[in-house]
Design a protein around this motif. Structure first.
Motif, PDB file in Angstrom:
ATOM      1  N   LEU A  57       0.828  -1.043   0.102  1.00  0.00           N
ATOM      2  CA  LEU A  57       0.114  -0.032   0.052  1.00  0.00           C
ATOM      3  C   LEU A  57       1.095   1.372  -0.114  1.00  0.00           C
ATOM      4  CD1 LEU A  57      -2.873   0.804   0.310  1.00  0.00           C
ATOM      5  CD2 LEU A  57      -2.664   0.944   2.557  1.00  0.00           C
ATOM      6  N   ARG A 167      -1.682  -0.249 -21.344  1.00  0.00           N
ATOM      7  CA  ARG A 167      -1.519   1.058 -22.350  1.00  0.00           C
ATOM      8  C   ARG A 167      -0.052   0.437 -22.808  1.00  0.00           C
ATOM      9  NH1 ARG A 167      -1.161   6.019 -19.384  1.00  0.00           N
ATOM     10  NH2 ARG A 167      -3.336   6.120 -19.669  1.00  0.00           N
ATOM     11  N   GLY A 211       9.152   3.604 -18.036  1.00  0.00           N
ATOM     12  CA  GLY A 211       8.232   4.312 -17.183  1.00  0.00           C
ATOM     13  C   GLY A 211       9.051   4.826 -15.842  1.00  0.00           C
ATOM     14  N   LYS A 213       6.866   5.828 -12.956  1.00  0.00           N
ATOM     15  CA  LYS A 213       5.961   5.959 -11.816  1.00  0.00           C
ATOM     16  C   LYS A 213       6.001   4.633 -11.006  1.00  0.00           C
ATOM     17  CE  LYS A 213       3.414   9.448 -13.517  1.00  0.00           C
ATOM     18  NZ  LYS A 213       2.138   8.927 -14.270  1.00  0.00           N
ATOM     19  N   LYS A 214       4.971   4.547 -10.174  1.00  0.00           N
ATOM     20  CA  LYS A 214       5.120   3.266  -9.298  1.00  0.00           C
ATOM     21  C   LYS A 214       5.231   2.003  -9.825  1.00  0.00           C
ATOM     22  CE  LYS A 214       4.899   2.143  -5.002  1.00  0.00           C
ATOM     23  NZ  LYS A 214       6.288   1.929  -4.337  1.00  0.00           N
ATOM     24  N   ASP A 218       8.844   0.129  -9.087  1.00  0.00           N
ATOM     25  CA  ASP A 218       9.089  -1.305  -8.344  1.00  0.00           C
ATOM     26  C   ASP A 218       9.581  -2.379  -8.864  1.00  0.00           C
ATOM     27  OD1 ASP A 218       7.793  -0.125  -5.942  1.00  0.00           O
ATOM     28  OD2 ASP A 218       5.804  -1.067  -6.130  1.00  0.00           O
ATOM     29  N   THR A 241       9.151  11.642 -17.965  1.00  0.00           N
ATOM     30  CA  THR A 241       8.735  12.836 -17.369  1.00  0.00           C
ATOM     31  C   THR A 241       9.263  12.385 -15.933  1.00  0.00           C
ATOM     32  OG1 THR A 241       6.715  12.978 -18.801  1.00  0.00           O
ATOM     33  CG2 THR A 241       7.065  14.384 -16.770  1.00  0.00           C
ATOM     34  N   THR A 374       3.998   1.131 -18.668  1.00  0.00           N
ATOM     35  CA  THR A 374       3.486   2.127 -19.032  1.00  0.00           C
ATOM     36  C   THR A 374       2.088   2.505 -18.818  1.00  0.00           C
ATOM     37  OG1 THR A 374       3.424   0.823 -20.968  1.00  0.00           O
ATOM     38  CG2 THR A 374       4.985   2.056 -21.146  1.00  0.00           C
ATOM     39  N   LYS A 472      -5.014  14.537 -15.326  1.00  0.00           N
ATOM     40  CA  LYS A 472      -5.569  13.538 -16.317  1.00  0.00           C
ATOM     41  C   LYS A 472      -6.444  12.643 -15.686  1.00  0.00           C
ATOM     42  CE  LYS A 472      -1.194  12.312 -18.080  1.00  0.00           C
ATOM     43  NZ  LYS A 472      -0.256  11.582 -18.146  1.00  0.00           N
TER      44      LYS A 472
HETATM   45  N1  LIG Z   1       0.844   0.993  -4.240  1.00  0.00           N
HETATM   46  C1  LIG Z   1       1.420   0.685  -5.122  1.00  0.00           C
HETATM   47  O1  LIG Z   1       2.596   0.044  -4.524  1.00  0.00           O
HETATM   48  C2  LIG Z   1       1.336   0.742  -6.565  1.00  0.00           C
HETATM   49  C3  LIG Z   1       2.053   0.072  -7.377  1.00  0.00           C
HETATM   50  C4  LIG Z   1       1.747   0.264  -8.848  1.00  0.00           C
HETATM   51  C5  LIG Z   1       0.757   1.011  -9.274  1.00  0.00           C
HETATM   52  N2  LIG Z   1       0.105   1.864  -8.504  1.00  0.00           N
HETATM   53  C6  LIG Z   1      -0.904   2.548  -8.994  1.00  0.00           C
HETATM   54  O2  LIG Z   1      -1.345   2.358  -9.937  1.00  0.00           O
HETATM   55  C7  LIG Z   1      -1.840   3.293 -10.891  1.00  0.00           C
HETATM   56  C8  LIG Z   1      -0.918   3.095 -12.019  1.00  0.00           C
HETATM   57  O3  LIG Z   1       0.405   2.982 -12.010  1.00  0.00           O
HETATM   58  P1  LIG Z   1       1.583   2.687 -13.256  1.00  0.00           P
HETATM   59  O4  LIG Z   1       2.930   3.126 -12.638  1.00  0.00           O
HETATM   60  O5  LIG Z   1       1.291   1.417 -13.570  1.00  0.00           O
HETATM   61  O6  LIG Z   1       1.030   3.820 -14.453  1.00  0.00           O
HETATM   62  P2  LIG Z   1       1.303   5.258 -14.727  1.00  0.00           P
HETATM   63  O7  LIG Z   1       1.086   5.784 -13.286  1.00  0.00           O
HETATM   64  O8  LIG Z   1       0.064   5.641 -15.671  1.00  0.00           O
HETATM   65  O9  LIG Z   1       2.673   5.550 -14.982  1.00  0.00           O
HETATM   66  C9  LIG Z   1       3.049   5.228 -16.573  1.00  0.00           C
HETATM   67  C10 LIG Z   1       4.416   5.504 -16.616  1.00  0.00           C
HETATM   68  O10 LIG Z   1       4.787   5.093 -18.026  1.00  0.00           O
HETATM   69  C11 LIG Z   1       5.387   6.257 -18.606  1.00  0.00           C
HETATM   70  N3  LIG Z   1       5.170   6.047 -20.181  1.00  0.00           N
HETATM   71  C12 LIG Z   1       4.021   5.856 -20.702  1.00  0.00           C
HETATM   72  N4  LIG Z   1       4.126   5.692 -22.087  1.00  0.00           N
HETATM   73  C13 LIG Z   1       5.398   5.863 -22.284  1.00  0.00           C
HETATM   74  C14 LIG Z   1       6.266   5.824 -23.528  1.00  0.00           C
HETATM   75  N5  LIG Z   1       5.623   5.635 -24.573  1.00  0.00           N
HETATM   76  N6  LIG Z   1       7.552   6.047 -23.267  1.00  0.00           N
HETATM   77  C15 LIG Z   1       7.957   6.275 -22.165  1.00  0.00           C
HETATM   78  N7  LIG Z   1       7.484   6.374 -21.007  1.00  0.00           N
HETATM   79  C16 LIG Z   1       5.881   6.034 -21.092  1.00  0.00           C
HETATM   80  C17 LIG Z   1       4.662   7.200 -18.087  1.00  0.00           C
HETATM   81  O11 LIG Z   1       5.361   8.590 -18.209  1.00  0.00           O
HETATM   82  P3  LIG Z   1       4.730   9.980 -18.565  1.00  0.00           P
HETATM   83  O12 LIG Z   1       4.851  10.427 -16.857  1.00  0.00           O
HETATM   84  O13 LIG Z   1       5.619  10.781 -19.264  1.00  0.00           O
HETATM   85  O14 LIG Z   1       3.554   9.889 -18.993  1.00  0.00           O
HETATM   86  C18 LIG Z   1       4.762   6.988 -16.664  1.00  0.00           C
HETATM   87  O15 LIG Z   1       6.099   7.329 -16.098  1.00  0.00           O
HETATM   88  C19 LIG Z   1      -1.336   4.575 -10.185  1.00  0.00           C
HETATM   89  O16 LIG Z   1      -2.482   4.969  -9.470  1.00  0.00           O
HETATM   90  C20 LIG Z   1      -0.221   4.070  -9.277  1.00  0.00           C
HETATM   91  O17 LIG Z   1      -0.387   4.704  -7.878  1.00  0.00           O
HETATM   92  C21 LIG Z   1       0.515   1.737  -7.083  1.00  0.00           C
END
Ligand SMILES: NC(=O)c1ccc[n+]([C@@H]2O[C@H](COP(=O)([O-])OP(=O)(O)OC[C@H]3O[C@@H](n4cnc5c(N)ncnc54)[C@H](OP(=O)(O)O)[C@@H]3O)[C@@H](O)[C@H]2O)c1
Ligand SMILES: Cc1cc2nc3c(=O)[nH]c(=O)nc-3n(C[C@H](O)[C@H](O)[C@H](O)COP(=O)(O)OP(=O)(O)OC[C@H]3O[C@@H](n4cnc5c(N)ncnc54)[C@H](O)[C@@H]3O)c2cc1C
Length: 518
Positions: A57, A167, A211, A213-214, A218, A241, A374, A472
């Protein structure tokens, strides 16, 4: 061939999805004996089916908690693992006898509108959620070849924004994954691997994680852990970014909630429907808000080597917070980078070549595995189920789903969406929203006109767009208390819920503050 059983079963309320949102909806709508359809073989949603071994979490336990069902160890400041969250959700479902409503292995494959309510009739009134006769027909696939039809007066969509539909980046011809000789997978596929298979995939391999982000952070961390020792290979992260990342919920010795989660701290931020006086005050407060953001940034830059690795974002911290994008970074992330196990690349463009990834300056990174962290196509999930003409209005008029109170789409009758509003804790937003929804369904409160709801959602979008360039998601993190106040007032509850003015101003609001009417 699928057998299509048109022997339609009629019921009042249908709920699609048995994750956090579906369970919250089931609990609040339980008196109407809802039916919950869950595509998989278990409840829990992303915590069961979209988590890695290391997923925890990111919210604090006391935030990610049902108001009437405390975590057994709610003051434990560690973040629970995804398995602990699934246990918590299962205990909740058992405690409130929700499992009797759930039909597992039941995937909704089609939805049809059969109601006769014209939403713009009656002077733009939205109409009753429970009109007394079915408004939606739902086709449910229960085995590879069986479809059962149901009909409901009111349908609650809890299918989740993340998971299910990845995505995928798009490439020019000849530069996509097809030319690459190694393995390409999305973070969603990675989350389906057991520990042994995940380690096998990463150990001794040159891995690129796309990517920052989270999911990406991880995955890179798991990759570094699988590549310890002399045979270990570095994991390269492609950072498009730079966003602010956070190591924990403390800033220069102060708890993080002081900055954004109290009434006092949120008073500095713009909110929808504010008076002219407040708008002026917000303008006056701009330096103070910037100061708070800079104070947090100064701590993050001191605590983590963001400048050393070229990862210092150019935008203020506040913009990441206001767009619900904040990621908690694992404890050893930068020590793995210091060991050379995690490497960062920051191209604006990249594509595949047969041996790995190529960047716009023609430099290359060799790879055996490319993991695309992504993100997900949440809106595609809704669109794949909703029929026309509703599919076309999902994002009308601004490209963002206009959900009144985060749940009612003014142009889609007899339907609610739960799990789309984001804040510090999505569980809390879903639960309080469902309390409101149950009163709305019971006729205890009235919605504004369709035009009124559209206006309100447009104002929320405007405020958010002014606050963050990354808007977004329907994220209310900088005015969540005000949002909850309005929900409470509509339910006839007192908005101010603390024992005295000091706590009201300076203590954080959590789920437990909203347990029952006050
Ligand atoms: N609690 C946890 O441990 C945990 C774990 C995993 C996920 N989550 C949650 O799940 C949700 C999804 O998270 P996520 O990390 O899977 O997805 P996300 O937040 O949508 O992040 C996608 C990442 O991929 C990058 N990206 C997308 N297309 C790309 C491309 N063509 N080239 C280079 N980079 C690209 C994005 O860059 P840009 O920023 O430039 O768009 C971003 O860094 C979020 O709400 C997150 O908090 C939580
Ligand atoms: C890895 C990860 C970690 C996260 N961490 C946090 C966090 O720390 N804090 C936070 O606030 N939020 C976090 N989130 C956001 C998280 O999505 C929400 O907190 C919450 O769990 C979402 O619950 P949900 O029920 O809305 O959606 P989901 O959990 O996605 O559940 C949707 C359910 O609907 C089912 N379903 C989908 N389509 C159909 C269909 N056609 N028919 C039948 N069933 C269907 C799915 O199988 C699934 O079980 C995280 C998300 C991810 C992916």
């Amino acid at each position: 061939m699928a057998s299509n059983d048109r022997n339609v079963q009629i019921s009042k309320i249908g709920i699609i999805g048995a994750g956090v949102s579906g369970l919250a909806a089931a609990k609040q709508l339980a008196p109407c004996e809802p039916i919950i359809f869950e595509a998989t073989d278990s409840i829990g949603g992303v915590w069961k089916h979209c988590s890695y071994r290391s997923t925890k979490l990111q919210s604090l336990r006391c935030d990610y908690e049902f108001s009437d069902f405390p975590w057994p160890d709610r003051d434990n400041s560690s973040f629970p693992s995804h398995a602990e969250i699934v246990d918590y959700l299962e205990s909740y479902a058992k405690h409130f006898d929700l499992l009797r409503f759930v039909k597992l292995n039941s995937k909704v494959v089609e939805v049809r509108f059969i109601g006769d309510q014209k939403i713009t009739d009656n002077g733009g009134a939205y109409g009753s959620l429970l009109p007394g006769e079915p408004a939606w027909e739902v086709a449910v696939q229960t085995g590879s070849d069986t479809i059962q039809w149901y009909a409901f007066e009111f349908l609650v969509m809890c299918i989740g924004k993340y998971g299910d539909i990845p995505r995928m980046p798009v490439f020019p011809k000849g530069k996509g994954p097809d030319v690459f000789q190694g393995k390409v997978l999305h973070s969603m596929d990675y989350s389906k691997l057991d520990q042994e298979a995940a380690t096998q995939l990463l150990r001794g391999k040159k891995v690129v994680v796309v990517g920052y982000k989270k999911s990406a952070i991880d995955l890179a961390m798991e990759c570094a852990e699988a590549n310890q020792g002399p045979e270990g290979q570095p994991c390269t992260m492609i950072v498009r970014t730079r966003h602010w990342i956070v190591p924990h919920y403390w800033v220069w010795g102060l708890p993080f909630f002081l900055f954004y989660s109290t009434r006092f701290s949120q008073f500095l931020h713009e909110r929808p429907n504010q008076s002219l006086l407040r708008t002026l005050l917000c303008l006056l407060f701009t330096p103070l808000r910037r100061g708070v953001s800079k104070f947090i940034e100064s701590y993050l830059l001191w605590k983590m080597p963001l400048e050393k690795y070229g990862l210092k974002p150019e935008h203020p911290f506040e913009e990441d917070y206001a767009s619900c994008q904040m990621a908690i970074v694992p404890e050893n992330f930068f020590s793995e980078a210091d060991k050379g196990k995690i490497v960062f690349k920051r191209p604006s463009k990249w594509w595949f070549y047969e041996g790995g990834i190529e960047f716009e300056d023609k430099t290359r990174v060799e790879a055996d595995v490319v993991a695309l962290a992504t993100g997900f196509e949440g809106k595609q999930k809704i669109k794949s189920i909703l029929p026309e003409p509703f599919r076309s209005v999902v994002e009308f008029p601004s490209g963002i789903m206009p959900l009144y109170r985060g749940m009612i789409h003014p142009l889609i009758p007899n339907m609610a969406f739960v799990g789309y509003l984001e804040s510090v804790s999505n569980l809390h937003s879903a639960e309080l929203g469902c309390k409101w929804l149950s009163r709305l369904a019971g006729g205890e409160l009235k919605l504004p006109s369709v035009e009124g709801m559209m206006e309100q959602t447009a104002k929320e979008v405007e405020v958010s767009k002014r606050t963050t360039r990354f808007y977004k998601r329907h994220c209310i993190s900088t005015y969540s208390i005000n949002h909850d106040d309005e929900i409470c007032e509509e339910m006839g509850w007192s908005a101010w819920r603390k024992r005295n003015w000091f706590f009201e101003a300076f203590s954080p609001y959590t789920s437990q503050d909203y347990e029952k009417e006050k």
